[in-house]
Design a protein around this motif. Structure first.
Motif, PDB file in Angstrom:
ATOM      1  N   LEU A 103      -2.218  -4.903   4.241  1.00 38.02           N
ATOM      2  CA  LEU A 103      -2.765  -3.259   4.175  1.00 38.02           C
ATOM      3  C   LEU A 103      -2.736  -2.260   5.384  1.00 38.02           C
ATOM      4  N   ARG A 104      -2.078  -1.229   5.836  1.00 38.21           N
ATOM      5  CA  ARG A 104      -1.866  -0.718   6.864  1.00 38.21           C
ATOM      6  C   ARG A 104      -2.419   0.670   6.985  1.00 38.21           C
ATOM      7  N   ARG A 105      -2.833   0.927   7.450  1.00 40.74           N
ATOM      8  CA  ARG A 105      -3.386   1.997   7.493  1.00 40.74           C
ATOM      9  C   ARG A 105      -3.037   2.978   9.280  1.00 40.74           C
ATOM     10  N   GLY A 113      -8.568   8.645   4.526  1.00 33.14           N
ATOM     11  CA  GLY A 113      -9.421   7.306   3.368  1.00 33.14           C
ATOM     12  C   GLY A 113      -8.101   6.826   2.532  1.00 33.14           C
ATOM     13  N   LEU A 114      -6.984   6.528   3.047  1.00 33.24           N
ATOM     14  CA  LEU A 114      -5.907   5.854   2.384  1.00 33.24           C
ATOM     15  C   LEU A 114      -5.489   4.691   3.112  1.00 33.24           C
ATOM     16  N   ALA A 115      -4.624   3.798   2.670  1.00 29.25           N
ATOM     17  CA  ALA A 115      -3.967   2.475   3.087  1.00 29.25           C
ATOM     18  C   ALA A 115      -2.383   2.812   2.116  1.00 29.25           C
ATOM     19  N   GLU A 116      -1.940   2.055   2.951  1.00 31.04           N
ATOM     20  CA  GLU A 116      -0.536   1.675   1.985  1.00 31.04           C
ATOM     21  C   GLU A 116      -0.387   0.210   2.302  1.00 31.04           C
ATOM     22  N   LEU A 117       0.051  -0.460   0.684  1.00 32.73           N
ATOM     23  CA  LEU A 117      -0.103  -1.388   0.912  1.00 32.73           C
ATOM     24  C   LEU A 117       0.970  -2.718   0.768  1.00 32.73           C
ATOM     25  N   ARG A 118       1.261  -3.578   1.391  1.00 30.40           N
ATOM     26  CA  ARG A 118       2.574  -3.743   1.699  1.00 30.40           C
ATOM     27  C   ARG A 118       3.273  -5.636   0.904  1.00 30.40           C
ATOM     28  N   LEU A 119       3.843  -6.277   0.309  1.00 27.68           N
ATOM     29  CA  LEU A 119       4.536  -7.101  -0.044  1.00 27.68           C
ATOM     30  C   LEU A 119       5.592  -7.619   0.624  1.00 27.68           C
ATOM     31  N   ARG A 137     -10.349   1.237  -1.824  1.00 26.32           N
ATOM     32  CA  ARG A 137     -10.364   0.677  -2.654  1.00 26.32           C
ATOM     33  C   ARG A 137      -9.680  -0.021  -3.705  1.00 26.32           C
ATOM     34  N   ASP A 138      -8.542   0.570  -3.937  1.00 23.63           N
ATOM     35  CA  ASP A 138      -7.969   0.373  -4.832  1.00 23.63           C
ATOM     36  C   ASP A 138      -6.729  -0.742  -4.394  1.00 23.63           C
ATOM     37  N   ARG A 164      -8.937  -4.334 -11.204  1.00 29.49           N
ATOM     38  CA  ARG A 164      -9.801  -4.839 -11.490  1.00 29.49           C
ATOM     39  C   ARG A 164     -10.218  -4.385  -9.470  1.00 29.49           C
ATOM     40  N   VAL A 165     -11.910  -4.120  -9.099  1.00 33.78           N
ATOM     41  CA  VAL A 165     -12.823  -3.994  -8.122  1.00 33.78           C
ATOM     42  C   VAL A 165     -13.067  -5.438  -7.529  1.00 33.78           C
ATOM     43  N   ALA A 166     -12.650  -5.409  -6.417  1.00 31.00           N
ATOM     44  CA  ALA A 166     -12.545  -6.850  -5.867  1.00 31.00           C
ATOM     45  C   ALA A 166     -13.748  -7.356  -5.451  1.00 31.00           C
ATOM     46  N   PRO A 167     -15.128  -8.611  -5.970  1.00 31.00           N
ATOM     47  CA  PRO A 167     -16.161  -8.250  -5.694  1.00 31.00           C
ATOM     48  C   PRO A 167     -16.680  -8.680  -3.672  1.00 31.00           C
TER      49      PRO A 167
END
Length: 461
Positions: A103-105, A113-119, A137-138, A164-167
């Motif tokens: 998760l990169r910001r 308030g956003l983020a980039e997701l890298r796989l 959050r997402d 789903r939102v992670a607990p």
């Protein structure tokens, strides 16, 4: 392709609506930087502003079109991403190949308030699926979902109603690097250490020759900035470095100042651990650890591959505890190695005493280096291949190098061993790798010890 319940139950999702603005802002900055100062002087301020405005509008329109045509959804145990307008592209990423999720910001993402997701997946030479941008959050929820799906080894995929939102989870902190130690460590680098000497030399030249030209001064400051760029970049990247373990046993790595990164690495994806003792750090008894992960890619020729940070700087006690935590049973204080034969001194007249290899019940150990000393720990279960290589000088001396390759890109090396010992070592590594991959591995004591074998030159007709 067979249709699964997930194809019907989960619609395609788009990225955050602000994604075009963030992508457009980066592109506009590149466009403005490409327009030189001479262009502004030639066309005037009004025309220059008009050109920039037209280009900015074009970039924003293209970004919006790209956002409208980009979507993603999870189907079974695959992440599917579609994009493109004229040339439509659909990618299906098997989650069983997933190695790490980051998760990169960047700075603009932090402000919005956003983020980039890298796989990162096995065999990838670049990031397979950069999803830019999602809300934090997402992005966190999607990361937990993908890692959970990637951890399933049996059973059929079930329909999923959506992300789903992670607990909230309670992580176990492992280590936190002091920013003061981080800055000090980067000052103890050859670039920073010899910078005052170079500046003093340039100043003396100016004083002696009594010439202070603009080109000379600009060149001096440019050279100083270039020398300090690498240490400064490392400080910004590794700022506030934290390592923890989540309740699922995965490693959670967080670091960065202008661009924050949060990465989750399953322990069984770790291919090897490397230890490095730089020359100028040894007075402080510092070292740093790297973590090799299969498939984690960085831009070629750059220092962007930061996922391998396990400890940017720390003492031996901290490193010992981290290695034991990542590779249970491996104690740095009990790793015995044997040096190459004496005739290898022809190839390493000064560094021979710092070279060695060893086989422990858990890992293959190799060390080398004179000024900067390094050690690599390779678990037997991560070995992909074993090679015995001989160069022309090695053939004259009866030596060979054994390479223990992993999927992480780096390998353990037994450099310049006796030829018979090299073949015996390669055989032992292959045997131990097979035993380590068995579902119910036998006790390590059952593996035959390393014994010399007689090597015979193959018969040539």
């Amino acid at each position: 392709m067979t249709t699964t319940p997930g194809d019907i139950g989960e619609p395609r999702r788009r990225l955050h609506p602000l994604s075009p603005l963030l992508h457009g802002a980066k592109s506009i900055a590149v466009v403005v930087a490409a327009l030189s100062w001479n262009t502004l002087q030639e066309v005037g301020l009004g025309r220059f502003a008009l050109v920039v405005t037209v280009l900015a509008l074009g970039v924003v329109v293209l970004s919006v079109v790209n956002w409208l045509t980009t979507g993603y959804h999870v189907v079974g145990r695959e992440l599917r991403i579609s994009d493109g307008l004229l040339w439509r592209r659909n990618r299906a990423i098997p989650l069983e190949r997933l190695q790490a999720v980051e998760l990169r910001r960047p700075l603009l993402a932090q402000l919005t308030g956003l983020a980039e997701l890298r796989l990162e997946v096995v065999g990838g030479h670049k990031t397979e699926a950069p999803l830019a941008y999602l809300t934090v959050r997402d992005a966190a929820a999607l990361r937990e979902r993908l890692l959970a799906l990637a951890g399933r080894t049996t059973g059929t995929a079930q329909p999923d109603a959506g992300p789903r939102v992670a607990p909230p989870t309670l992580e176990q902190p492992l280590v936190r690097v002091s920013n003061r130690d981080l800055v000090t460590s980067q000052l103890l680098t050859p670039q920073a250490f010899f910078l005052p000497v170079g500046v003093a030399f340039v100043v003396i030249q100016f004083v002696v020759e009594a010439e202070w030209t603009f080109i000379g001064i600009a060149s001096t400051f440019t050279a100083m900035a270039g020398v300090l760029l690498h240490p400064a970049r490392r400080i910004l990247q590794d700022w506030d470095f934290r390592l923890a373990r989540d309740p699922g046993g995965r490693l959670v790595v967080r670091f960065g100042l202008l661009e924050t990164r949060s990465q989750v690495v399953p322990p069984h994806r770790v291919q090897s651990i490397g230890l490095t003792w730089p020359l100028l750090w040894r007075a402080q008894k510092w070292l740093h650890l790297r973590l090799d992960i299969a498939g984690y890619a960085g831009e070629h020729g750059s220092d962007s591959k930061q996922s391998d940070r396990l400890l940017p700087v720390g003492d031996f006690g901290t490193a010992r505890a981290l290695v034991w935590d990542v590779l249970p049973g491996v104690d740095l204080t009990t790793l015995a190695t044997s040096p190459p034969p004496a005739r290898a001194r022809w190839l390493h007249p000064f560094a021979l005493r710092y070279m060695g290899v060893g086989l422990t019940p858990e890992v293959f150990v190799s060390r080398w280096g004179l000024l900067t000393r390094e050690m690599t720990l390779v678990p037997y279960a991560r070995l992909q291949s074993v090679r015995v290589v001989q160069g022309p000088v090695q053939r004259l001396l009866g030596l060979a190098t054994v390479h223990a390759d992993t999927a992480g890109g780096r390998s353990g090396e037994a450099r310049d061993r006796d030829l018979a010992e090299a073949w015996a070592l390669a055989e032992q590594l292959a045997v131990r790798a097979r035993h380590a991959r068995r579902p119910a591995p036998p006790p390590v004591a059952s593996v035959p010890p390393l014994t010399p074998v007689t090597w015979q030159r193959p018969h040539r007709p």
